[in-house]
Design an enzyme around this catalytic site. Structure first.
Site, PDB file in Angstrom:
ATOM      1  N   GLY A 150       0.817  -1.215   0.000  1.00 43.39           N
ATOM      2  CA  GLY A 150       0.000   0.000   0.000  1.00 43.39           C
ATOM      3  C   GLY A 150       0.851   1.266   0.000  1.00 43.39           C
ATOM      4  CG  ASP A 167      -9.434  -2.860   7.048  1.00 48.17           C
ATOM      5  OD1 ASP A 167      -9.059  -3.027   8.222  1.00 48.17           O
ATOM      6  OD2 ASP A 167     -10.228  -3.625   6.476  1.00 48.17           O
TER       7      ASP A 167
END
Lengths: 281, 281
Positions: A150, A167
């Site tokens: 990410g 998340d």
């Protein structure tokens, strides 16, 4: 059944998962069956069938989500930001390998694209196969799975996403860098000029240091910063926090929440921002 | 140090309390010291000093309240009813041996009398001596300790109390009868014609049957019945419920909550009544 993974113990003939994430408090679950167990390139991944919480995703021995209470966390991390941004079209989810956040985001018909960037393909694979109560075996054509880091992903985009949902698991192991300032800076730039982000910011009971640091990072970057909480029964301390950073929008714009949910409703959209007195930021 | 009580275990040189109240999920606390341990006429009473939650009151091996999070439960069971009744003068607390609810009720200057009826004198004795973070070593002259069975006590009074707070332990052992219909009926009669009551009604995650039964009993007796929730980190599942039964008043009348608290504030007085979607009564 696979060999007994090191995170499980036999006690009086029963199989137990004893979470080892905290030194001074442990939560133990009686287990019916080891459904899946494998070490991926990043972590140890298990799906366990438990007596009290049904099937659970367990990473490095720590419960991440369960069939029984996973909806609380996933609804709270998704519907709050998507009820503040008035017209989110392009959504990024970082982490969220259980697919629950993507499943909730897909309930919005005006959302056109959901990029789901998860570092560990095995987490997505097993949740889609063995944890459909959480993942919904997500096959919505708007969801694009990207198996990548990410941190690297957000660096590639400028002025691109309407909403970014971080998340992550706890700030140890593969998720550590998702709690650092430079990451939030890259998120800021990857968002459009009216974009907003949300991240899970740990327990106000046990991790007030992480919570304050995360809130501080986001507050230094975004004009609007808000904290909200919920109760996640399988997280230590129960009480859990999320931090929202927004470039423009700050109020819930939804007047009649109409998504099919088990936790969030119109009243909760608002009252989750009412913090206990002891949380002073 | 007293002999090691049966509820404690030595594991790798450390002392642990492993709660045995649930068959399929256990919470364990690492313990620094056994401060007090004794079997009373009613139950086994311990004060333990734990690493994560400080000193804890433990009855029959189950954590009741702790120095670290006891204020959440005690503030929520007290300030909500006392902010709905506009002028409570005569308050009854049934159970509540840790003295925390009485301590909160004593923060209201218009309260003239607080009867505290606890069946087990030892609980009050040890909490006043060893758990002052919760009990406050209560010496307010308005508080009257009555060591009696709460069930017998309420039978003696008609049209007497403004507010009755039922601060019981779980519906096993000495508290079992505090969840039965006849008890709420006696409470109804012991209240004045504009009186109200509140009780802890267990976990919406694990005890929805007890919660619904309690709510039903109260709803059958009182014109106004309301449920509210909070998070208690040391109770399994974290989420906890309280049921309020009122003969007349139903809204929070306080506009500027001015009590010194760590959890309750003006916003929480209202938002605690906003229930998650899955709680359907």
């Amino acid at each position: 059944m696979p060999d007994q993974p090191k995170y499980l113990q036999q006690l009086n003939g029963d199989l137990w998962l004893i979470e080892d994430e905290r030194e001074n408090m442990k939560i133990s679950y009686r287990i019916k069956e080891v459904v899946f167990s494998k070490s991926s390139a990043f972590q140890h991944v298990m799906i366990l069938d438990s007596y009290d919480f049904g099937r659970m995703l367990v990473l490095d021995g720590v419960v991440q989500t369960t069939s029984m209470d996973g909806y609380i966390y996933n609804e709270m991390i998704s519907h709050i930001p998507l009820s503040i941004h008035p017209n989110p079209k392009n959504v990024l989810i970082i982490g969220g390998g259980d697919c629950g956040a993507a499943r909730e985001a897909a309930k919005y018909s005006h959302v056109e694209n959901i990029d789901m960037v998860e570092i560990d393909e095995w987490v997505v694979k097993v949740c889609k196969e063995y944890l459909q109560e959480v993942s919904g075996n997500l096959s919505d054509p708007r969801v694009h799975f990207i198996f990548d880091d990410g941190i690297q992903h957000v660096k590639k985009y400028k002025n691109h996403y309407d909403v970014i949902i971080v998340d992550s698991s706890d700030p140890i192991g593969p998720a550590k860098q998702l709690f650092e300032r430079s990451f939030y800076q890259d998120i800021y730039h990857a968002l459009k000029e009216d974009g907003l982000m949300v991240c899970q910011s740990q327990s106000p009971i046990f991790h007030m240091d992480v919570l304050k640091q995360t809130f501080g990072h986001i507050q230094n970057l975004f004009p609007v910063t808000k904290l909200y909480t919920t109760t996640v029964p399988t997280y230590p301390g129960g009480l859990w926090s999320f931090t929202l950073g927004s470039k423009k929008y700050q109020e819930i714009h939804v007047n009649h929440f109409d998504k099919k949910t088990k936790y969030v409703n119109q009243a909760i959209l608002h009252s989750c921002f009412n913090l206990p007195e002891f949380i002073q930021l």
